[in-house]
Design a protein around this motif. Structure first.
Motif, PDB file in Angstrom:
ATOM      1  N   ASP A 153       0.792  -1.243   0.085  1.00 56.12           N
ATOM      2  CA  ASP A 153      -0.048   0.099  -0.052  1.00 56.12           C
ATOM      3  C   ASP A 153       0.916   1.555  -0.002  1.00 56.12           C
ATOM      4  O   ASP A 153       0.454   2.402  -0.465  1.00 56.12           O
ATOM      5  N   HIS A 154       2.126   1.213   0.750  1.00 56.10           N
ATOM      6  CA  HIS A 154       2.890   2.213   0.757  1.00 56.10           C
ATOM      7  C   HIS A 154       4.196   2.546   0.114  1.00 56.10           C
ATOM      8  O   HIS A 154       5.275   2.561   0.665  1.00 56.10           O
ATOM      9  N   ALA A 155       4.290   1.772  -1.061  1.00 51.96           N
ATOM     10  CA  ALA A 155       5.430   1.447  -1.707  1.00 51.96           C
ATOM     11  C   ALA A 155       6.070   2.857  -2.244  1.00 51.96           C
ATOM     12  O   ALA A 155       7.234   2.668  -2.399  1.00 51.96           O
ATOM     13  N   TRP A 159       6.145   7.564   2.843  1.00 50.96           N
ATOM     14  CA  TRP A 159       6.086   6.214   2.407  1.00 50.96           C
ATOM     15  C   TRP A 159       6.696   5.266   3.470  1.00 50.96           C
ATOM     16  O   TRP A 159       7.144   5.738   4.553  1.00 50.96           O
ATOM     17  N   ASP A 160       6.545   3.933   3.130  1.00 48.90           N
ATOM     18  CA  ASP A 160       7.032   2.814   4.080  1.00 48.90           C
ATOM     19  C   ASP A 160       8.465   2.426   3.511  1.00 48.90           C
ATOM     20  O   ASP A 160       8.754   1.929   2.774  1.00 48.90           O
ATOM     21  N   ILE A 161       9.470   3.470   4.326  1.00 47.54           N
ATOM     22  CA  ILE A 161      10.831   3.206   3.918  1.00 47.54           C
ATOM     23  C   ILE A 161      11.337   1.749   3.581  1.00 47.54           C
ATOM     24  O   ILE A 161      10.928   1.075   5.035  1.00 47.54           O
ATOM     25  N   SER A 207       2.373   8.726  -2.954  1.00 45.09           N
ATOM     26  CA  SER A 207       2.667   8.950  -1.440  1.00 45.09           C
ATOM     27  C   SER A 207       1.560   8.781  -0.447  1.00 45.09           C
ATOM     28  O   SER A 207       0.129   9.001  -1.172  1.00 45.09           O
ATOM     29  N   ARG A 208       1.505   8.192   0.338  1.00 45.16           N
ATOM     30  CA  ARG A 208       0.311   8.328   1.498  1.00 45.16           C
ATOM     31  C   ARG A 208      -0.114   9.723   2.085  1.00 45.16           C
ATOM     32  O   ARG A 208      -0.821   9.691   2.648  1.00 45.16           O
ATOM     33  N   LEU A 209       0.904  10.635   1.764  1.00 45.20           N
ATOM     34  CA  LEU A 209       0.416  11.864   2.139  1.00 45.20           C
ATOM     35  C   LEU A 209      -0.634  12.477   1.006  1.00 45.20           C
ATOM     36  O   LEU A 209      -1.228  13.463   1.211  1.00 45.20           O
ATOM     37  N   LEU A 236       2.443  -5.892   2.785  1.00 46.88           N
ATOM     38  CA  LEU A 236       3.755  -5.742   3.449  1.00 46.88           C
ATOM     39  C   LEU A 236       3.791  -4.165   3.727  1.00 46.88           C
ATOM     40  O   LEU A 236       3.332  -3.270   2.893  1.00 46.88           O
ATOM     41  N   HIS A 237       4.295  -3.795   4.851  1.00 48.25           N
ATOM     42  CA  HIS A 237       4.620  -2.513   5.424  1.00 48.25           C
ATOM     43  C   HIS A 237       5.990  -2.415   6.065  1.00 48.25           C
ATOM     44  O   HIS A 237       6.421  -3.361   6.634  1.00 48.25           O
ATOM     45  N   SER A 238       6.340  -1.295   6.503  1.00 44.25           N
ATOM     46  CA  SER A 238       7.353  -0.979   7.538  1.00 44.25           C
ATOM     47  C   SER A 238       7.183   0.077   8.305  1.00 44.25           C
ATOM     48  O   SER A 238       6.072   0.889   8.065  1.00 44.25           O
TER      49      SER A 238
END
Ligand SMILES: [Zn+2]
Length: 255
Positions: A30-32, A56-58, A81-83, A149-151
């Motif tokens: 989702d946040h790649a 984003w998910d670094i 971006s999630r922003l 997948l997330h971070s």
């Protein structure tokens, strides 16, 4: 005429890395990405803040691609971006177009009207989730687990987060418990059980919508960002997941 957000110079919102082998997994990220539509400029956010976890998910972009290569499973990535819009939030969710993220204000979002939000949903959020839905529909006859997948940032609200990795779960906990055990057996990891976040039907969107609502097994995996910020760490974690995910699937389907 409907006004549009994405122009001819903007990338499409979704990248699909097609499966190269038979795999029970559908990987989603989702946040790649951290692209911004040209029309939105920098959202009023500084270049330094664009390098932070709020954008984003670094590291997860690299982990996802390596995992796709080693497992041969389909990977679906969000590009924006999630922003711009958080694709792990339901349409209309109060934090999906964040005005403030971990102490950084996002001026363009603070001034965004309903039309701005609608365009981001229509052109970025919905195409991404439609793509996941189509990929799952195409696999209807194949047993499938959704792997989200997330971070996560190592430090939040003044506190260090001790976990190297977390597995988030909600109603269906069977997959999570298998994977938690496998990660603990690695011996050298601090493993978060519903840490650093608890998965709920409202705080998340991808897993509740595509897995829980459909009765599909799933894993929501969170890796701490300092471990995967560089290529070497991304390779270590992709190798680890490529080794453990098939074992998880064996245990799930033979138990
Ligand atoms: Zn994420």
């Amino acid at each position: 005429m409907i006004s549009t957000l994405l122009g001819s110079g903007d990338p499409p919102p979704v990248i699909i890395h097609a499966a190269t082998r038979q795999s029970p997994f559908l990987l989603v990220s989702d946040h790649a990405g951290r692209a911004v539509p040209e029309a939105l400029g920098d959202l009023g956010v500084s270049p330094e803040d664009w390098t932070r976890h709020i954008a984003w998910d670094i590291g997860i972009h690299g982990v996802g691609r390596l995992l796709h290569e080693s497992l041969g499973a389909t990977l679906i990535e969000q590009v924006y971006s999630r922003l711009v819009i958080d694709c792990n939030r339901a349409p209309g969710h109060p934090t999906s177009v964040p005005k403030l993220s971990d102490g950084t204000s996002v001026p363009t979002n603070a001034n965004a009207d309903e039309g701005c939000r609608t365009r981001r949903e229509r052109e970025i959020l919905h195409p991404y989730h439609d793509c996941i839905q189509e990929a799952l529909a195409a696999r209807r006859s194949q047993p499938t687990a959704l792997i989200a997948l997330h971070s996560f940032t190592p430090r939040m609200n003044g506190a260090d987060r001790p976990w190297h990795v977390g597995i988030l779960h909600h109603k269906d906990t069977r997959s999570a418990h298998i994977m938690l055990d496998l990660l603990r057996q690695e011996g050298d990891l601090t493993v978060g059980d519903n840490e650093p976040y608890v998965l709920t039907a409202t705080s998340d969107y991808t897993v509740p919508r595509h897995a829980e609502a459909a009765g599909l097994p799933y894993l929501e995996i969170e890796i701490r960002q300092d471990l995967i910020a560089e290529d070497a760490g991304q390779a270590v974690w992709a190798d680890r997941l490529a080794r453990l995910l098939p074992r998880y699937w064996d245990q799930l389907t033979t138990a």
